[in-house]
Design a protein around this motif. Structure first.
Motif, PDB file in Angstrom:
ATOM      1  N   ASP A 312       0.538  -1.597   0.264  1.00 11.83           N
ATOM      2  CA  ASP A 312       0.294   0.289   0.037  1.00 11.83           C
ATOM      3  C   ASP A 312       1.203   1.277  -0.247  1.00 11.83           C
ATOM      4  OD1 ASP A 312      -1.034   0.421   3.811  1.00 11.83           O
ATOM      5  OD2 ASP A 312       0.936  -0.531   2.232  1.00 11.83           O
ATOM      6  N   GLU A 313       1.686   1.110   0.298  1.00  2.50           N
ATOM      7  CA  GLU A 313       3.159   1.863   0.411  1.00  2.50           C
ATOM      8  C   GLU A 313       4.127   2.273  -1.466  1.00  2.50           C
ATOM      9  OE1 GLU A 313       2.764   4.614   2.471  1.00  2.50           O
ATOM     10  OE2 GLU A 313       1.962   3.682   3.708  1.00  2.50           O
ATOM     11  N   HIS A 314       3.904   2.625  -2.602  1.00  6.82           N
ATOM     12  CA  HIS A 314       4.118   2.689  -3.544  1.00  6.82           C
ATOM     13  C   HIS A 314       5.410   2.818  -3.602  1.00  6.82           C
ATOM     14  CE1 HIS A 314       0.698   0.612  -5.456  1.00  6.82           C
ATOM     15  NE2 HIS A 314       0.249   1.690  -4.979  1.00  6.82           N
ATOM     16  N   ARG A 315       6.084   4.408  -2.572  1.00 10.45           N
ATOM     17  CA  ARG A 315       7.046   5.538  -2.575  1.00 10.45           C
ATOM     18  C   ARG A 315       8.205   4.582  -1.383  1.00 10.45           C
ATOM     19  NH1 ARG A 315       2.998   7.022   0.399  1.00 10.45           N
ATOM     20  NH2 ARG A 315       3.784   7.773   2.197  1.00 10.45           N
ATOM     21  N   LEU A 316       7.981   3.055  -0.706  1.00 11.52           N
ATOM     22  CA  LEU A 316       8.938   2.882   0.245  1.00 11.52           C
ATOM     23  C   LEU A 316      10.270   2.051  -0.334  1.00 11.52           C
ATOM     24  CD1 LEU A 316       6.200   1.251   2.631  1.00 11.52           C
ATOM     25  CD2 LEU A 316       7.661   3.812   2.006  1.00 11.52           C
ATOM     26  N   ALA A 317      10.451   2.064  -1.837  1.00 13.10           N
ATOM     27  CA  ALA A 317      11.654   1.247  -2.290  1.00 13.10           C
ATOM     28  C   ALA A 317      12.746   1.447  -1.506  1.00 13.10           C
ATOM     29  CB  ALA A 317      11.658   1.332  -3.472  1.00 13.10           C
ATOM     30  N   ASP A 318      12.816   2.862  -0.678  1.00 15.00           N
ATOM     31  CA  ASP A 318      14.337   3.302  -0.170  1.00 15.00           C
ATOM     32  C   ASP A 318      13.523   4.173   1.137  1.00 15.00           C
ATOM     33  OD1 ASP A 318      16.692   5.885  -0.501  1.00 15.00           O
ATOM     34  OD2 ASP A 318      16.137   3.930   1.023  1.00 15.00           O
ATOM     35  N   PRO A 319      13.891   3.273   2.311  1.00 16.29           N
ATOM     36  CA  PRO A 319      13.308   4.166   3.830  1.00 16.29           C
ATOM     37  C   PRO A 319      13.088   5.128   4.146  1.00 16.29           C
ATOM     38  CG  PRO A 319      13.853   1.722   4.351  1.00 16.29           C
ATOM     39  CD  PRO A 319      14.387   2.090   2.505  1.00 16.29           C
ATOM     40  N   ALA A 320      14.812   5.070   3.256  1.00 17.10           N
ATOM     41  CA  ALA A 320      15.334   6.624   4.095  1.00 17.10           C
ATOM     42  C   ALA A 320      14.114   7.689   3.700  1.00 17.10           C
ATOM     43  CB  ALA A 320      16.855   6.723   3.749  1.00 17.10           C
ATOM     44  N   ALA A 321      13.833   7.616   2.460  1.00 16.83           N
ATOM     45  CA  ALA A 321      13.669   8.870   1.613  1.00 16.83           C
ATOM     46  C   ALA A 321      12.638   8.592   1.508  1.00 16.83           C
ATOM     47  CB  ALA A 321      13.397   8.466  -0.085  1.00 16.83           C
ATOM     48  N   ALA A 322      11.485   7.395   2.754  1.00 18.60           N
ATOM     49  CA  ALA A 322      10.453   7.468   3.094  1.00 18.60           C
ATOM     50  C   ALA A 322       9.830   7.996   3.966  1.00 18.60           C
ATOM     51  CB  ALA A 322       9.886   5.956   2.728  1.00 18.60           C
ATOM     52  N   SER A 323      10.652   8.863   4.810  1.00 19.14           N
ATOM     53  CA  SER A 323      11.182   8.719   6.620  1.00 19.14           C
ATOM     54  C   SER A 323      11.331  10.231   5.945  1.00 19.14           C
ATOM     55  CB  SER A 323      11.858   8.534   7.441  1.00 19.14           C
ATOM     56  OG  SER A 323      13.203   8.229   6.578  1.00 19.14           O
ATOM     57  N   GLN A 324      12.368  10.734   5.509  1.00 21.31           N
ATOM     58  CA  GLN A 324      12.504  12.203   4.479  1.00 21.31           C
ATOM     59  C   GLN A 324      11.089  13.086   4.682  1.00 21.31           C
ATOM     60  OE1 GLN A 324      15.490  12.165   1.762  1.00 21.31           O
ATOM     61  NE2 GLN A 324      16.318  14.928   2.960  1.00 21.31           N
ATOM     62  N   ALA A 325      10.412  12.123   3.395  1.00 26.02           N
ATOM     63  CA  ALA A 325       8.991  11.962   2.494  1.00 26.02           C
ATOM     64  C   ALA A 325       8.180  12.688   3.679  1.00 26.02           C
ATOM     65  CB  ALA A 325       8.767  11.552   1.844  1.00 26.02           C
ATOM     66  N   ALA A 326       8.055  12.165   4.251  1.00 31.50           N
ATOM     67  CA  ALA A 326       7.358  11.616   5.405  1.00 31.50           C
ATOM     68  C   ALA A 326       6.705  13.293   6.347  1.00 31.50           C
ATOM     69  CB  ALA A 326       7.114  11.177   7.076  1.00 31.50           C
ATOM     70  N   GLY A 327       7.628  14.030   6.696  1.00 27.69           N
ATOM     71  CA  GLY A 327       8.888  15.480   6.848  1.00 27.69           C
ATOM     72  C   GLY A 327       8.016  16.575   5.791  1.00 27.69           C
ATOM     73  N   ARG A 346      -6.668  -0.668   1.855  1.00 29.11           N
ATOM     74  CA  ARG A 346      -7.409   0.554   1.453  1.00 29.11           C
ATOM     75  C   ARG A 346      -8.503   0.238   0.770  1.00 29.11           C
ATOM     76  NH1 ARG A 346      -7.090   4.945   4.559  1.00 29.11           N
ATOM     77  NH2 ARG A 346      -9.380   5.004   3.885  1.00 29.11           N
ATOM     78  N   GLY A 347      -9.724   0.280   1.028  1.00 32.32           N
ATOM     79  CA  GLY A 347     -10.744   0.138   0.054  1.00 32.32           C
ATOM     80  C   GLY A 347     -10.869  -0.886  -1.340  1.00 32.32           C
ATOM     81  N   VAL A 348     -10.436  -1.644   0.130  1.00 28.59           N
ATOM     82  CA  VAL A 348     -10.869  -3.272  -0.659  1.00 28.59           C
ATOM     83  C   VAL A 348     -11.415  -3.822  -0.018  1.00 28.59           C
ATOM     84  CG1 VAL A 348      -9.089  -5.326  -1.913  1.00 28.59           C
ATOM     85  CG2 VAL A 348      -8.846  -2.585  -2.544  1.00 28.59           C
ATOM     86  N   ASP A 349     -12.564  -5.045   0.063  1.00 26.76           N
ATOM     87  CA  ASP A 349     -13.855  -5.874   0.453  1.00 26.76           C
ATOM     88  C   ASP A 349     -12.303  -7.414   0.500  1.00 26.76           C
ATOM     89  OD1 ASP A 349     -15.508  -6.125   1.742  1.00 26.76           O
ATOM     90  OD2 ASP A 349     -16.822  -7.572   0.930  1.00 26.76           O
ATOM     91  N   PHE A 350     -11.578  -7.180   1.491  1.00 32.16           N
ATOM     92  CA  PHE A 350     -11.037  -8.164   1.890  1.00 32.16           C
ATOM     93  C   PHE A 350     -12.460  -8.819   2.440  1.00 32.16           C
ATOM     94  CE2 PHE A 350      -7.252  -6.679   0.183  1.00 32.16           C
ATOM     95  CZ  PHE A 350      -7.181  -7.267  -0.963  1.00 32.16           C
ATOM     96  N   GLN A 351     -12.605 -10.350   2.706  1.00 34.76           N
ATOM     97  CA  GLN A 351     -13.603 -10.836   3.162  1.00 34.76           C
ATOM     98  C   GLN A 351     -13.328 -12.140   4.050  1.00 34.76           C
ATOM     99  OE1 GLN A 351     -16.683 -11.886   0.974  1.00 34.76           O
ATOM    100  NE2 GLN A 351     -17.333 -10.122   0.557  1.00 34.76           N
ATOM    101  N   VAL A 363       5.290   2.812   7.782  1.00 30.84           N
ATOM    102  CA  VAL A 363       6.112   3.908   7.797  1.00 30.84           C
ATOM    103  C   VAL A 363       4.856   4.441   8.755  1.00 30.84           C
ATOM    104  CG1 VAL A 363       7.407   3.754   6.256  1.00 30.84           C
ATOM    105  CG2 VAL A 363       5.865   5.104   5.902  1.00 30.84           C
ATOM    106  N   THR A 364       3.894   4.921   8.714  1.00 28.65           N
ATOM    107  CA  THR A 364       3.219   5.679   9.564  1.00 28.65           C
ATOM    108  C   THR A 364       2.149   4.302  10.369  1.00 28.65           C
ATOM    109  OG1 THR A 364       1.107   6.058   7.682  1.00 28.65           O
ATOM    110  CG2 THR A 364       2.772   7.502   7.337  1.00 28.65           C
ATOM    111  N   VAL A 365       1.610   5.853  11.227  1.00 28.20           N
ATOM    112  CA  VAL A 365       0.640   5.218  11.864  1.00 28.20           C
ATOM    113  C   VAL A 365      -0.490   4.532  11.006  1.00 28.20           C
ATOM    114  CG1 VAL A 365      -0.980   5.007  13.983  1.00 28.20           C
ATOM    115  CG2 VAL A 365       1.611   5.731  13.944  1.00 28.20           C
ATOM    116  N   GLU A 366      -1.176   5.680  10.237  1.00 26.28           N
ATOM    117  CA  GLU A 366      -2.627   5.280   9.793  1.00 26.28           C
ATOM    118  C   GLU A 366      -1.874   4.163   8.848  1.00 26.28           C
ATOM    119  OE1 GLU A 366      -0.659   8.558  10.026  1.00 26.28           O
ATOM    120  OE2 GLU A 366      -2.369   9.413  10.791  1.00 26.28           O
ATOM    121  N   SER A 367      -1.259   4.067   8.377  1.00 22.98           N
ATOM    122  CA  SER A 367      -0.710   2.844   7.298  1.00 22.98           C
ATOM    123  C   SER A 367      -1.264   1.191   7.741  1.00 22.98           C
ATOM    124  CB  SER A 367       0.553   2.698   6.785  1.00 22.98           C
ATOM    125  OG  SER A 367       0.914   1.535   5.510  1.00 22.98           O
TER     126      SER A 367
END
Length: 554
Positions: A312-327, A346-351, A363-367
């Motif tokens: 669900d996180e398309h930008r997480l190939a580089d964790p450092a870049a992800a954390s930098q982007a978060a700010g 999100r938005g998918v009906d897994f049963q 990398v986020t609480v929401e995720s």
């Protein structure tokens, strides 16, 4: 406020709607339904936050249907009265399915059209020309129909619903939504439903709502420990593959399982790794056509297979870049994911998901909340297991702080797993990983996309008219994503940790069949010699003919 729990039959709902609710087996409303439905029926605007799986869809679907039925009694003219905006096509299908179930006994009076699907705008025009009572779609698709004059809302619309409101901006619908508002009447009732109250939701609130009632239900956005068990295990990159192999191959994790990773390439890396051990899993790839993704989800829900690998996180190939982007603020993140109209968590009906495994920690609480919220829905139990590398401990601390709050006890308990007990499997995992190269991952992605192109219903007619294009596509270079090593399929009993030998039975499907007792064959005699003529008998037969020679000497 009243302390007694309000029941569906006490809300003044139409009998046909109550009958549909009874058929669904809803004995009593959930908390969000109990609070939201009466307020919505009073005509109030709502901003509702409740955790995933709490029944938010029905919380707005029931009052929408009730109001349409009430309007039909006084106004005979057929028109679009309700618009439901969703961030993804998958969620649009889920909402339409819920609306169909609730209108089972009044489908003639309440017609629902889902325009979030794969069909072209021109192909959907006849549906909208019939002026369905409720329209479900993404903001971009609705705006396209408004600009094409296939849909008119400025005179008839009475209700606007925005489902998963916190995703609309992050999915790149900000401009579409603002342009869409110009086509709406000045007065209408609005519902904003969301799992979180982010800055984006507050911005939508200013745009859409008028003196809304805000419902913040369930302080904890995940079920308590009696329903959802959450665990974490400390393991580095190589150990993650070792642990996931052990969990799945020894069946320590049972039932339908979602495995979340940080990037799409890692989805295929993990899939190819598991294939080495004959552990089938499918990748929920946002690059595939929406009908293919929906087909994967449908088969998963029907029990065709147990494991889905998703991100669900398309930008997480580089964790450092992800954390930098978060700010850098919400707007930057929204721009980065504007081209994506898809999120697996999100938005998918897994049963009936039994387990969620965070192979890469979010990398986020929401995720984390949205991933783990795929299990333990309604009253069903569930388990969440997170793998945490040393670079991910900061994210784990944020999640624990957010979930624990003032509690003394941590929400994520350490998973009792002794790494030394499974060291015997390490050489097998290393052996498998040698075949999972970057080139193998790339070829696997290309192969799947080509297969989906060939299977696409839309392209069948094109290939019939252009056989040369099909020939070129089919005669491309062969793809061999990974060499499967047969000896990795089974688990020798001596490798199973001693503590687990009486608990698990990883060889239940691979036991050697007991052969029926049979006499030993003479050494050097072929198996086929026992069928038909026996050479020993023919030898004896030849010996008898030799005894007749003296009779000729008479």
């Amino acid at each position: 406020m009243a302390t007694e729990k309000l029941q569906f039959h006490e809300m003044g709902l139409d009998d046909r709607l109550l009958k549909a609710v009874a058929d669904l087996g809803w004995s009593q409303p959930t908390l969000i339904q109990e609070k939201a439905i009466p307020l919505a029926l009073e005509g109030k605007d709502l901003l509702a936050r409740a955790r995933t799986g709490s029944g938010k869809t029905a919380a707005y679907a029931v009052p929408v249907i009730q109001r349409v039925l009430a309007s039909k009694q006084s106004v005979r003219e057929q028109d679009v009265r309700a618009l439901i905006l969703v961030p993804s096509r998958e969620l649009g299908q889920q909402v339409q399915a819920m609306m169909r179930q609730l209108t089972a006994y009044c489908s003639r009076d309440v017609r629902v059209a889902d325009i979030a699907g794969k069909a072209d705008v021109s192909a959907q025009r006849p549906i909208l020309m019939e002026k369905p009572d409720v329209v479900v779609g993404t903001p971009s698709r609705v705006l396209a129909h408004l600009n094409a004059h296939n849909l008119l809302l400025h005179t008839s619309l009475e209700m606007l619903v925005v489902d998963e409101a916190d995703l609309l901006f992050s999915f790149g619908f900000e401009d579409d939504l603002k342009n869409l508002l110009c086509h709406l009447p000045k007065i209408y009732q609005s519902f904003l439903m969301s799992a979180t109250l982010s800055e984006d939701v507050q911005a939508l609130k200013e745009l859409l709502l008028h003196n809304p009632v805000t419902l913040k239900l369930q302080g904890s956005q995940l079920p308590d420990s009696s329903q959802l068990q959450q665990f974490s295990v400390q393991c580095e990159e190589e150990d993650k593959f070792l642990v996931i192999y052990t969990l799945l191959k020894l069946r320590l994790v049972q039932g339908k399982t979602l495995i979340f990773v940080g990037a799409l390439d890692r989805c295929y890396r993990l899939k190819l790794f598991l294939e080495q051990f004959s552990i089938p899993a499918c990748v929920l790839n946002s690059e595939l056509p929406v009908q293919s993704r929906c087909h994967i989800i449908t088969q998963f829900n029907q029990g065709f297979y147990d494991y889905i690998i998703a991100t669900d996180e398309h930008r997480l190939a580089d964790p450092a870049a992800a954390s930098q982007a978060a700010g850098k603020g919400k707007k930057n993140k929204a721009r980065k994911s504007k081209e994506k109209e898809y999120s697996a968590s999100r938005g998918v009906d897994f049963q009936n998901v039994d387990n969620v495994i965070n192979f890469d920690f979010p990398v986020t609480v929401e995720s984390y909340i949205h991933r783990v919220g795929r299990t333990a829905r309604a009253d069903n139990p569930g388990t969440a297991l997170s793998f945490v590398a040393h670079t991910e401990t900061a994210f784990l601390s944020e999640v624990e702080e957010a979930l624990t709050g003032d509690k003394a006890e941590s929400s994520l308990k350490p998973y009792q797993f002794k790494m030394e007990a499974i060291e015997g499997f390490r050489y097998r995992c290393r052996d498998a990983m040698r075949s999972v190269t970057k080139q193998a991952v790339r070829e696997a992605r290309l192969k799947e996309i080509k297969q989906e192109l060939l299977n696409s219903e839309k392209l069948k007619t094109y290939f019939e008219d252009n056989p040369r294009d099909l020939q070129l596509l089919r005669h491309d270079q062969d793809l061999h994503p990974a060499v499967i090593k047969p000896h990795l399929k089974n688990v020798p009993e001596y490798l199973i940790p001693y503590a687990l030998r009486g608990v698990v039975n990883p060889l239940s499907n691979h036991r050697r069949r007991k052969r029926p007792t049979q006499k030993l064959k003479p050494h050097g005699v072929a198996k086929s010699s026992f069928k038909g003529t026996n050479p020993l008998r023919s030898f004896r037969y030849a010996k008898k003919t030799a005894n007749k020679k003296p009779s000729h000497s008479k």
